[in-house]
Write an enzyme that holds these catalytic residues in place. Structure first.
Site, PDB file in Angstrom:
ATOM      1  N   GLY A  70       0.919  -1.154  -0.029  1.00 52.82           N
ATOM      2  CA  GLY A  70      -0.028  -0.002  -0.135  1.00 52.82           C
ATOM      3  C   GLY A  70       0.755   1.076  -0.053  1.00 52.82           C
ATOM      4  N   ASP A 119     -10.402   6.777   8.421  1.00 53.08           N
ATOM      5  CA  ASP A 119      -9.951   6.357   7.030  1.00 53.08           C
ATOM      6  C   ASP A 119     -10.786   5.144   6.483  1.00 53.08           C
ATOM      7  OD1 ASP A 119      -8.535   6.502   4.567  1.00 53.08           O
ATOM      8  OD2 ASP A 119      -6.768   5.334   5.256  1.00 53.08           O
ATOM      9  N   MET A 171       1.734   3.218   2.506  1.00 51.28           N
ATOM     10  CA  MET A 171       2.565   3.755   3.756  1.00 51.28           C
ATOM     11  C   MET A 171       2.930   2.251   4.289  1.00 51.28           C
ATOM     12  SD  MET A 171       0.337   6.374   6.016  1.00 51.28           S
ATOM     13  CE  MET A 171      -1.348   5.260   5.605  1.00 51.28           C
ATOM     14  N   ALA A 172       2.562   1.144   3.744  1.00 48.46           N
ATOM     15  CA  ALA A 172       3.102  -0.099   4.428  1.00 48.46           C
ATOM     16  C   ALA A 172       3.046  -1.453   3.155  1.00 48.46           C
ATOM     17  CB  ALA A 172       2.319  -0.588   5.522  1.00 48.46           C
TER      18      ALA A 172
END
Length: 637
Positions: A19, A133, A21-22
């Protein structure tokens, strides 16, 4: 596939997601012998200290949630520069992929998914956790159709800079952001409700209500534009379903559902037509997307609309019989076609699933999903697996083979007669049952602290595999969980952030939230306050919040003045109040941008400044009043 092991416990097997961010890996927990998902933050976030601290704190809070529609968080940790979360491994699909593949979902299915997520959010909100989110990318659907929401930890850690300054995946979240999130305003439970309303909209229509060339353009549409009702895009959406979407995604927080429970109650009241099923939904969608008008302009041969706007079809018995016969006759032909296709296609490569611990029937079914065949090789004695369970397999799990490959397995005959079975890792009741089934009896039971979950057997005597006569007693030690150890809070005043963190870690404590405030006593970037008194006793692993100096207090000569504000000039019942303050420094500062309700009448607003200046009051960005203020004397005119 990676061979790295985190914390000496989690063996990373393969990457299963990537993704903004990770990166997500499938991993095996060696301690508890189970598969988990591990989310590892990308390197570009490691240098953002505030983000990391928020990430860890919120992940730990999310770990306290226990709900069937929330992905369980098992552990949060850090190894070197690697920050990670250990979560429940979900076998299924991401909702965003389902929408992309299938387009609009039947409203019954969309309502079912929404109800499950609303229930999850209700549980989180009652535990004072806001997701922030909610989007299809964070909703997983298991093979059994259970919806589960994830990423509570990362959601809170995201700030405004992250949204507009990171990767495209992160910025995509703005399609589901509430207006108050888009403007950087106060976020509460109703922000999650708004986002869930947008998710329901997308499930019903196959698209998001607002889109644009960049995140800012999308955010402005959330703020200023009205969404097209779902029924204008997809025919047949019931009015009560559309009403839920429009209420949940109202631009004003006060006009939305008061809570996730209220939204769930409305979802439960939705009426479903008995005739509406997957076939009906398919027929309806085909008519909407591929109309074939007959002479006279009608695209309906035998049907009309009911009160909900959904098409109803009246098929007589002759037509029904014809359809059933056609389907029946088509089955052999379709099987022949499928066989021909398979015959002309080379075998695909698939990873071998792990069937150890399963019964023969379970293992056969699991391998069949991958086009593999189970073959029993031999029966063996085992102290680890009960009679009839698979003890080992060849090839081993995760090895890549071609479809059609035979997987040989060994089946347990149970413990060899006169051999003590293995009960470590089982609950006390399960362990005692297993011992008694092999002719042994429960001996003394003691307790001890360990990393194993509370109530699980961590030691046995005699050991597993030991030869012993029937009737022998087996002593057991049961886990009390991890031992809570107390420690002393160090004095952090006057230290910089890095030294404060090191001092806390020496006492087995962690750095919590970092705040900032001016100080005339400590220099900039030094600690001026801490949440726990130095020398006090606290549990180990406790997070200690600190306040960092921003330097001398430049506003030492400032004075507070009260400004009366009447709501009578507001044009709308719910409006936005903005207060702009300027003083002798020449700086104009917006100090408020929040919703107000006209019928509440008025309020007194405190402003701070020095010398002479002005205060301007705006309702919905329109100037309604300007005051001249002498901050030194407190006069307002």
């Amino acid at each position: 596939m990676s061979s790295r092991t985190l914390a000496g416990r989690y063996e990373l097997l393969e990457k299963i997601g990537d993704g903004g961010m990770a990166v997500v890996y499938k991993a095996r927990c060696r301690l508890l012998n189970r598969y988990v998902a591990i989310k590892i933050l990308k390197p570009e976030f490691v240098k953002d200290i505030k983000f990391i601290e928020n990430f860890r704190r919120e992940s730990q809070a999310a770990a306290s949630l226990s709900h069937p529609n929330i992905v369980n968080v098992y552990d949060v940790g850090r190894e070197g520069n690697i920050n990670y979360i250990v979560m429940e491994l979900i076998e299924g699909q991401v909702l965003s992929d389902i929408i992309k593949e299938r387009g609009p979902l039947p409203y019954g299915e969309a309502i079912s998914i929404t109800k499950q997520i609303a229930s999850a959010l209700s549980h989180a909100h009652k535990n004072h956790i806001i997701h922030r989110d909610v989007k299809p990318h964070n909703i997983l659907l298991t093979e059994d159709g259970i919806a589960k929401i994830t990423d509570f930890g990362i959601a809170k850690a995201v700030n405004a800079a992250t949204i507009v300054g990171r990767t495209e995946t992160v910025m995509g979240s703005v399609h589901y952001f509430s207006p108050e999130q888009a403007r950087g305003g106060y976020v509460d439970e109703k922000s999650d409700i708004y986002s869930l309303g947008i998710v329901l909209y997308e499930m019903l229509t196959g698209r998001v209500p607002f889109d644009g060339e960049n995140p800012v353009a999308v955010a402005m549409k959330h703020l200023n534009e009205e969404m097209v009702p779902p029924s204008k895009i997809i025919k047949g959406i019931p009015p009560d379903v559309e009403a839920i979407v429009m209420k949940a995604s109202n631009k004003y927080q006060t006009n939305r559902y008061k809570s996730a429970d209220d939204m769930l109650e409305a979802l439960n009241r939705v009426g479903f037509s008995p005739a509406y099923n997957d076939l009906d939904a398919t027929i309806t969608m085909n008519l909407v997307n591929n109309p074939e008008p007959k002479q006279g302009g009608s695209n309906r041969e035998e049907g009309d609309k009911d009160l909900r706007g959904k098409r109803k079809f009246r098929l007589n018995k002759v037509k029904v019989a014809a359809i059933v016969l056609a389907l029946f006759l088509a089955i052999p032909a379709s099987q022949l076609i499928l066989s021909a296709i398979k015959a002309g296609t080379s075998p695909a490569e698939v990873p071998v699933p792990d069937v150890v611990g399963m019964t023969i029937d379970q293992g056969t079914a699991e391998l069949d999903k991958y086009g593999l065949v189970l073959e029993v090789d031999k029966e063996v004695y085992s102290t680890d697996y009960g009679e009839g369970l698979i003890v080992s397999q060849d090839p081993v799990a995760e090895m890549v083979v071609k479809t059609g490959k035979t997987i040989k397995v060994n089946i347990s005959k149970g413990s060899e007669e006169g051999t003590v079975p293995n009960v470590i890792g089982r609950t006390l009741s399960d362990g005692v049952f297993l011992l008694e089934s092999y002719g042994y009896i429960k001996g003394g039971v003691s307790e001890d602290y360990s990393e194993m979950p509370m109530g699980v057997i961590i030691k046995q005597s005699p050991d597993a595999g030991t030869e012993a006569d029937a009737g022998t007693s087996v002593s057991l030690v049961v886990s009390l969980g991890e031992k809570v150890v107390t420690t002393t809070v160090p004095d952090l005043l006057g230290l910089d952030v890095n030294k404060a963190r090191a001092a806390l870690e020496r006492e087995d404590l962690s750095l919590g939230e970092i705040g900032y405030a001016p100080s005339n006593t400590y220099k900039q970037n030094l600690v001026i306050g801490q949440s726990h008194t130095p020398g006090s006793s606290v549990d180990s692993k406790t997070s200690i919040n600190i306040t960092i100096s921003t330097g001398p207090d430049d506003s030492a000569g400032s004075k507070v003045v009260e400004i009366p504000i009447s709501y009578s000039a507001a044009q709308n019942e719910v409006f936005y109040l903005t207060v702009m303050v300027s003083d002798s420094t020449g700086v104009t500062t917006p100090i408020n941008y929040e919703q107000r309700i006209k019928s509440n009448g008025s309020e007194v607003f405190n402003v701070t400044g020095s010398g002479k200046g002005s205060v301007k009051i705006y309702f919905d960005n329109a100037l309604v009043r300007e005051y001249t203020v002498n901050f030194d004397s407190g006069e307002v005119s």
